[in-house]
Design a protein around this motif. Sequence first.
Motif, PDB file in Angstrom:
ATOM      1  N   TYR B 135       0.819  -1.210   0.000  1.00  0.00           N
ATOM      2  CA  TYR B 135       0.000   0.000   0.000  1.00  0.00           C
ATOM      3  C   TYR B 135       0.854   1.262   0.000  1.00  0.00           C
ATOM      4  CZ  TYR B 135      -3.982  -2.976   1.005  1.00  0.00           C
ATOM      5  OH  TYR B 135      -4.961  -3.923   0.906  1.00  0.00           O
ATOM      6  N   LEU B 136       0.353   2.288  -0.669  1.00  0.00           N
ATOM      7  CA  LEU B 136       0.994   3.602  -0.612  1.00  0.00           C
ATOM      8  C   LEU B 136       0.127   4.504   0.261  1.00  0.00           C
ATOM      9  CD1 LEU B 136       2.765   5.527  -3.409  1.00  0.00           C
ATOM     10  CD2 LEU B 136       1.076   6.706  -1.994  1.00  0.00           C
ATOM     11  N   ILE B 162      -6.102   1.170   6.662  1.00  0.00           N
ATOM     12  CA  ILE B 162      -5.124   1.232   5.575  1.00  0.00           C
ATOM     13  C   ILE B 162      -5.845   1.127   4.228  1.00  0.00           C
ATOM     14  CG2 ILE B 162      -3.289  -0.100   4.404  1.00  0.00           C
ATOM     15  CD1 ILE B 162      -2.104   1.550   6.598  1.00  0.00           C
ATOM     16  N   LYS B 163      -6.776   0.169   4.154  1.00  0.00           N
ATOM     17  CA  LYS B 163      -7.506  -0.020   2.895  1.00  0.00           C
ATOM     18  C   LYS B 163      -8.300   1.234   2.519  1.00  0.00           C
ATOM     19  CE  LYS B 163      -8.941  -4.219   1.471  1.00  0.00           C
ATOM     20  NZ  LYS B 163      -7.740  -4.712   0.791  1.00  0.00           N
ATOM     21  N   LEU B 167      -3.545   3.489  -1.174  1.00  0.00           N
ATOM     22  CA  LEU B 167      -3.835   2.872  -2.461  1.00  0.00           C
ATOM     23  C   LEU B 167      -3.046   1.570  -2.598  1.00  0.00           C
ATOM     24  CD1 LEU B 167      -5.749   4.370  -4.398  1.00  0.00           C
ATOM     25  CD2 LEU B 167      -3.767   4.706  -5.873  1.00  0.00           C
ATOM     26  N   LEU B 168      -3.724   0.528  -3.041  1.00  0.00           N
ATOM     27  CA  LEU B 168      -3.068  -0.749  -3.305  1.00  0.00           C
ATOM     28  C   LEU B 168      -2.157  -0.567  -4.513  1.00  0.00           C
ATOM     29  CD1 LEU B 168      -3.085  -3.817  -2.489  1.00  0.00           C
ATOM     30  CD2 LEU B 168      -4.810  -4.136  -4.274  1.00  0.00           C
ATOM     31  N   ILE B 169      -0.905  -0.995  -4.369  1.00  0.00           N
ATOM     32  CA  ILE B 169       0.048  -0.856  -5.480  1.00  0.00           C
ATOM     33  C   ILE B 169      -0.008  -2.120  -6.337  1.00  0.00           C
ATOM     34  CG2 ILE B 169       2.469  -0.546  -6.113  1.00  0.00           C
ATOM     35  CD1 ILE B 169       2.842   0.784  -3.327  1.00  0.00           C
ATOM     36  N   TYR B 179       4.639   1.814  -7.993  1.00  0.00           N
ATOM     37  CA  TYR B 179       4.093   2.767  -7.014  1.00  0.00           C
ATOM     38  C   TYR B 179       3.841   4.161  -7.595  1.00  0.00           C
ATOM     39  CZ  TYR B 179       8.954   4.314  -6.397  1.00  0.00           C
ATOM     40  OH  TYR B 179      10.220   4.793  -6.598  1.00  0.00           O
ATOM     41  N   LEU B 180       4.489   4.490  -8.711  1.00  0.00           N
ATOM     42  CA  LEU B 180       4.239   5.822  -9.292  1.00  0.00           C
ATOM     43  C   LEU B 180       2.836   5.917  -9.889  1.00  0.00           C
ATOM     44  CD1 LEU B 180       7.688   6.840 -10.841  1.00  0.00           C
ATOM     45  CD2 LEU B 180       6.667   7.569  -8.678  1.00  0.00           C
TER      46      LEU B 180
END
Lengths: 198, 198
Positions: B135-136, B162-163, B167-169, B179-180
């Motif tokens: 996650y980010l 967290i969810k 954002l889920l990577i 991740y970008l």
Amino acid sequence: MNFPTKKTQTSNFINKANLGMQLEEEINATNLYYLTKDLAVIYKKPTPVQIVKVDYPMRSKAVITEAYYKTPSTTDYNGIYKGYYIDFEAKENHNKTAFPLANIHPHQYKHLLNIYEHGGIGFIIIAWNHYSENYLLPIKALEKFWHRMENDGRKSITYLEIKENSLLIKEGYNPRLDYLKAVDYYLDSNPELIKKTI
Amino acid sequence: MNFPTKKTQTSNFINKANLGMQLEEEINATNLYYLTKDLAVIYKKPTPVQIVKVDYPMRSKAVITEAYYKTPSTTDYNGIYKGYYIDFEAKENHNKTAFPLANIHPHQYKHLLNIYEHGGIGFIIIAWNHYSENYLLPIKALEKFWHRMENDGRKSITYLEIKENSLLIKEGYNPRLDYLKAVDYYLDSNPELIKKTI
């Protein structure tokens, strides 16, 4: 100050070593000033080290017992200023008349150009020890001297060329080496020399 | 795969150690992909080491014979993307239900907030090993959980939180951990969560 002849060589060596540390210390002190005044967030990267052996003595912290210096893949300093990504290398020049380009690793030069292409601000700081002067040379100004070298021209930048293509950094008590003033000057007058609009 | 009972503990230990390296390796591989594709210039900073003793054996390179790990003053990764200064820390979470905030040093949290205030993009990447998810979490989303802890609330972020706040990577073959893409999403939809306009 005159040293006895016998000691001269040692003294010179110590002086040069001190000067070498001096630029780094001045930049670190300046970065701390910028951080404290909330002007910029710029840090020196740790020295890259290849760790080979680590001991874990009972009840004390891990001791690295074998390690080697590695060639840095990038530059010494980076951070953020006015929303811009900042990246630079700092070099001492002990030569009186010219700055040898051998002081800059080709991968550092390419890294700084890359930063420029991505819209960041890249430059080198040169401490010209003979004149006790410090210059900020933007990456795009460095590029033309690098190209000259690649086209079998001279492998250094003369003192006059440095004076014409870079900005003298004001020295003071605090900040010691106000290099962001030079960055401001370029942002105002010649942004294309340090920052590409993307 | 089932290991014989006797070996289970060792295997778990090795697995966890591997997972620890895995996140770093995945990010490094991803950064190399970004660099090669000219999408971003992002590097991991070297591990900070306090060098105490160096030997200079004849005709071979300097050997560091005594050194200690130092606490990093900032985060692990920084660089430039689309002209923005990028700064982040990557953490493994071996906990199933929550991410303990003790994983983040207070000075790292402050550093990331500082980056945000200066117009940069700051976040943490959390590898939630139990679910094999990454996650980010933008710094401004982390801030509210940090404030809750400072106000004597819980010292962790639950899986559900967290969810809801990160954002889920997407994982893939190359780039391994894109991740970008998550940064792009925030820049498009919630820029105030990762970047302050200055």
